[in-house]
Design a protein around this motif. Structure first.
Motif, PDB file in Angstrom:
ATOM      1  N   LEU A  50       0.703  -1.118   0.095  1.00 27.52           N
ATOM      2  CA  LEU A  50       0.001  -0.053  -0.023  1.00 27.52           C
ATOM      3  C   LEU A  50       0.775   1.292  -0.076  1.00 27.52           C
ATOM      4  O   LEU A  50       0.411   2.266  -0.664  1.00 27.52           O
ATOM      5  N   LYS A  51       1.876   1.284   0.713  1.00 27.69           N
ATOM      6  CA  LYS A  51       3.065   2.406   0.864  1.00 27.69           C
ATOM      7  C   LYS A  51       3.544   2.545  -0.802  1.00 27.69           C
ATOM      8  O   LYS A  51       3.753   3.657  -1.144  1.00 27.69           O
ATOM      9  N   GLN A  52       3.924   1.337  -1.257  1.00 24.21           N
ATOM     10  CA  GLN A  52       4.695   1.239  -2.481  1.00 24.21           C
ATOM     11  C   GLN A  52       3.566   2.019  -3.623  1.00 24.21           C
ATOM     12  O   GLN A  52       4.035   2.486  -4.375  1.00 24.21           O
ATOM     13  N   LEU A  53       2.293   1.718  -3.284  1.00 21.47           N
ATOM     14  CA  LEU A  53       1.346   2.098  -4.315  1.00 21.47           C
ATOM     15  C   LEU A  53       1.121   3.622  -4.197  1.00 21.47           C
ATOM     16  O   LEU A  53       0.691   4.189  -5.428  1.00 21.47           O
ATOM     17  N   HIS A  79       0.680   6.618 -12.060  1.00 23.43           N
ATOM     18  CA  HIS A  79      -0.306   5.816 -12.736  1.00 23.43           C
ATOM     19  C   HIS A  79      -1.551   5.886 -11.586  1.00 23.43           C
ATOM     20  O   HIS A  79      -1.761   4.784 -10.857  1.00 23.43           O
ATOM     21  N   PRO A  80      -2.264   6.961 -11.172  1.00 28.79           N
ATOM     22  CA  PRO A  80      -3.145   7.251 -10.188  1.00 28.79           C
ATOM     23  C   PRO A  80      -4.445   6.063 -10.226  1.00 28.79           C
ATOM     24  O   PRO A  80      -4.765   5.583  -9.178  1.00 28.79           O
ATOM     25  N   GLU A  81      -4.982   5.895 -11.447  1.00 23.68           N
ATOM     26  CA  GLU A  81      -6.132   4.895 -11.481  1.00 23.68           C
ATOM     27  C   GLU A  81      -5.750   3.493 -11.059  1.00 23.68           C
ATOM     28  O   GLU A  81      -6.237   2.810 -10.343  1.00 23.68           O
ATOM     29  N   THR A  82      -4.530   3.183 -11.732  1.00 25.72           N
ATOM     30  CA  THR A  82      -4.182   1.911 -11.577  1.00 25.72           C
ATOM     31  C   THR A  82      -3.586   1.377 -10.079  1.00 25.72           C
ATOM     32  O   THR A  82      -4.107   0.530  -9.472  1.00 25.72           O
ATOM     33  N   ALA A  83      -3.051   2.569  -9.550  1.00 27.72           N
ATOM     34  CA  ALA A  83      -2.606   2.639  -8.119  1.00 27.72           C
ATOM     35  C   ALA A  83      -3.763   2.387  -7.343  1.00 27.72           C
ATOM     36  O   ALA A  83      -3.943   1.725  -6.391  1.00 27.72           O
ATOM     37  N   ALA A  84      -4.886   3.351  -7.469  1.00 23.92           N
ATOM     38  CA  ALA A  84      -6.185   3.418  -6.658  1.00 23.92           C
ATOM     39  C   ALA A  84      -6.767   1.933  -6.712  1.00 23.92           C
ATOM     40  O   ALA A  84      -7.033   1.307  -5.831  1.00 23.92           O
TER      41      ALA A  84
END
Length: 144
Positions: free
Chosen positions: A104-107, A114-119
């Motif tokens: 979660l921290k790495q994301l 890549h905001p959508e992919t990370a979310a």
């Protein structure tokens, strides 16, 4: 962190999920003792849950165009006593919670590019954390 770097880490997580699947499936048959029959069912159900985790990781990796997802497990300990199996299983599940909390921290780093992919992946990993946390909690009560 780049998406490519995160997918490599995620592929390592897939290897761990394959290991969990194999661990539970193997120990469903290896378990011995007074309540072995009930634990066979318990570990078989745990293996089915891990199969869904493996499939989820495979789906995510293929969906993100990762070309060669991990295809099998790492080595794991072989035991037959119920208490020993549960102790090892608790450790596996606790490691998942620790590792995926780090994901979660790495994301958060990945969200910059890549905001959508990370979310999306955050929700995916949060679900994994919930499953493993609850599984470890349940097994700790069994051992107690």
């Amino acid at each position: 962190m780049t998406l490519s770097q995160f997918l490599e880490i995620m592929n390592g997580d897939l290897a761990n999920e394959w290991t969990h699947l194999s661990f539970y499936l193997y120990h469903a048959s290896a378990v011995a003792g007074l309540h072995a029959h009930e634990y066979k069912e318990f570990f078989t159900e745990a293996a089915e849950g891990e199969m869904r985790h493996v499939q989820g990781f495979l789906d995510r990796l293929f969906g993100l165009n990762y070309t060669q997802p991990c295809q099998g497990p790492k080595a794991f300990a072989y035991v037959s006593r119920i208490e020993d199996i549960l102790t090892l299983a608790i450790k596996l599940e606790e490691d998942v919670v620790t590792n995926y909390t780090q994901r979660l921290k790495q994301l958060d780093d990945l969200a910059i590019s890549h905001p959508e992919t990370a979310a999306y992946l955050k929700v995916f990993y949060e679900d994994q954390i919930k499953d493993s946390y609850e599984d470890a909690e349940h097994m700790r009560r069994l051992v107690a």
